[in-house]
Design an enzyme around this catalytic site. Structure first.
Site, mmCIF file in Angstrom:
data_model
loop_
_atom_site.group_PDB
_atom_site.id
_atom_site.type_symbol
_atom_site.label_atom_id
_atom_site.label_comp_id
_atom_site.label_asym_id
_atom_site.label_seq_id
_atom_site.Cartn_x
_atom_site.Cartn_y
_atom_site.Cartn_z
ATOM 1 N N ASN A 10 0.971 -1.346 -0.086
ATOM 2 C CA ASN A 10 -0.062 -0.077 -0.040
ATOM 3 C C ASN A 10 0.839 1.098 0.122
ATOM 4 O O ASN A 10 1.534 1.521 1.076
ATOM 5 C CB ASN A 10 -0.717 -0.015 1.195
ATOM 6 C CG ASN A 10 -1.819 1.127 1.428
ATOM 7 O OD1 ASN A 10 -1.910 2.019 0.387
ATOM 8 N ND2 ASN A 10 -2.585 1.375 2.378
ATOM 9 N N LYS A 12 0.015 4.298 -0.320
ATOM 10 C CA LYS A 12 -0.712 5.174 0.413
ATOM 11 C C LYS A 12 -0.305 6.695 -0.498
ATOM 12 O O LYS A 12 -0.489 6.347 -1.545
ATOM 13 C CB LYS A 12 -0.168 5.490 1.613
ATOM 14 C CG LYS A 12 -0.354 4.166 2.579
ATOM 15 C CD LYS A 12 -0.184 4.336 4.082
ATOM 16 C CE LYS A 12 -0.368 3.140 4.701
ATOM 17 N NZ LYS A 12 -0.551 2.958 6.153
ATOM 18 N N HIS A 94 -9.545 0.690 4.518
ATOM 19 C CA HIS A 94 -8.289 0.684 5.322
ATOM 20 C C HIS A 94 -8.804 1.802 6.701
ATOM 21 O O HIS A 94 -9.526 2.803 6.667
ATOM 22 C CB HIS A 94 -7.296 1.410 4.320
ATOM 23 C CG HIS A 94 -6.195 1.413 5.232
ATOM 24 N ND1 HIS A 94 -5.588 2.433 5.826
ATOM 25 C CD2 HIS A 94 -4.800 0.424 4.835
ATOM 26 C CE1 HIS A 94 -4.290 2.146 6.443
ATOM 27 N NE2 HIS A 94 -3.743 0.977 5.679
ATOM 28 N N GLU A 96 -7.236 4.290 7.885
ATOM 29 C CA GLU A 96 -7.049 5.740 7.529
ATOM 30 C C GLU A 96 -8.326 6.059 6.700
ATOM 31 O O GLU A 96 -8.736 7.337 6.871
ATOM 32 C CB GLU A 96 -5.723 5.711 6.520
ATOM 33 C CG GLU A 96 -4.508 5.773 7.434
ATOM 34 C CD GLU A 96 -3.255 5.134 6.652
ATOM 35 O OE1 GLU A 96 -3.288 5.538 5.345
ATOM 36 O OE2 GLU A 96 -2.358 4.618 7.419
ATOM 37 N N GLU A 164 -5.498 -5.392 10.405
ATOM 38 C CA GLU A 164 -4.668 -4.286 10.393
ATOM 39 C C GLU A 164 -4.861 -3.911 11.922
ATOM 40 O O GLU A 164 -5.680 -2.814 11.875
ATOM 41 C CB GLU A 164 -4.536 -3.336 9.369
ATOM 42 C CG GLU A 164 -3.909 -3.977 7.912
ATOM 43 C CD GLU A 164 -3.496 -2.589 7.076
ATOM 44 O OE1 GLU A 164 -2.331 -2.874 6.846
ATOM 45 O OE2 GLU A 164 -4.218 -1.840 6.889
ATOM 46 N N GLY A 170 2.086 2.084 11.055
ATOM 47 C CA GLY A 170 2.969 3.273 10.683
ATOM 48 C C GLY A 170 3.551 3.549 12.100
ATOM 49 O O GLY A 170 4.198 4.708 12.099
ATOM 50 N N SER A 210 3.144 -2.538 10.248
ATOM 51 C CA SER A 210 4.404 -2.236 10.498
ATOM 52 C C SER A 210 5.374 -3.449 10.028
ATOM 53 O O SER A 210 6.455 -3.862 10.829
ATOM 54 C CB SER A 210 4.847 -1.708 11.899
ATOM 55 O OG SER A 210 4.420 -0.543 12.049
#
Length: 247
Positions: A10, A12, A94, A96, A164, A170, A210
């Protein structure tokens, strides 16, 4: 049943034609495990660029799409447009999108249904926040997110579930291999009880949060971890190590 290992990258909101071109050049020249399905999530504006440059053995995904084919939805893209760029996957739900942009479970379910009806494969993301894990409700949260996705899926062969944990994305914190395995095992049990045993055995459940060259091998050795959704490391040459985690 043997499930084909799946590694998604990904990207991003990162990269430009120069840096992504260099990454693609590295990937095209690398020796990768032929038993792994690899899909890279490119920013929408670079879908065409990535698909035209990246070797055909690698798939491309959009990072999001809307729930209808066309219309007055400024700034959105549709599965039909994604397919028109020669791209066959989309990442939906996702964290985010959920937590930065406020997408609801309901909207993610509607997007999933439309993407699948349009013939795209869906990488459907689920996962708990840190306060939810600490409150001991990981299973409840993840099952509820999975149910909304499952209610919108007719053909599970086109779906990859990506677990996730939001606290690991991150942050440099990775769920331990055992923590990942525990959640993946419980997800499979939920699918067995609520969808079917055949789907539970065949659907790929991948881990994200991560993932690096250093952590990937032990994670990949867990029996219910069928691959990865990789963030930052997918923009670096170590992505090749992660693709080859099973070698």
């Amino acid at each position: 049943m043997s499930r084909k290992f799946f590694v998604g990258g990904n990207w991003k909101m990162n990269g430009d034609k120069k840096s992504l071109g260099e990454l693609i050049h590295t990937m095209n020249g690398a020796t990768v495990d032929p038993n792994v399905e690899v899909v890279c999530g490119a920013p929408a504006i670079y879908l065409d660029f990535a698909r035209s440059k990246l070797d055909a053995k690698f798939g491309i995904a959009a990072q999001n799409c809307y729930k209808v084919a066309k219309g007055a939805f400024t700034g959105e893209i549709s599965p039909a447009m994604i397919k028109d760029c020669g791209v066959h996957w989309v990442i939906l739900g996702h964290s985010e999108r959920r937590h930065v942009f406020g997408e609801s479970d309901e909207l993610i379910g509607q997007k999933t249904a439309h993407a699948l009806e349009s013939g795209l494969g869906v990488i459907a993301c689920i996962g708990e926040k840190l306060d939810e894990r600490e409150a001991g409700i990981t299973e409840k949260v993840v099952n509820a997110q999975t149910k909304v996705i499952a209610d919108n899926v007719k053909d599970w062969s086109k779906v990859v579930l990506a677990y996730e944990p939001v606290w690991a994305i991150g942050t440099g914190k990775t769920a331990s291999p055992q923590q990942a395995q525990d959640v993946h095992d419980k997800l499979r049990q939920w699918l067995k009880s609520n969808v079917s045993e055949a789907v539970a055995n065949s659907v790929r459940i991948i881990y994200g949060g991560s993932v690096t060259g250093a952590t990937c091998k032990e994670l990949a050795s867990q029996k219910d971890v069928d691959g990865f959704l990789v963030g930052g490391a997918s923009l670096k040459p170590e992505f090749i190590e992660i693709i080859n985690a099973k070698v």
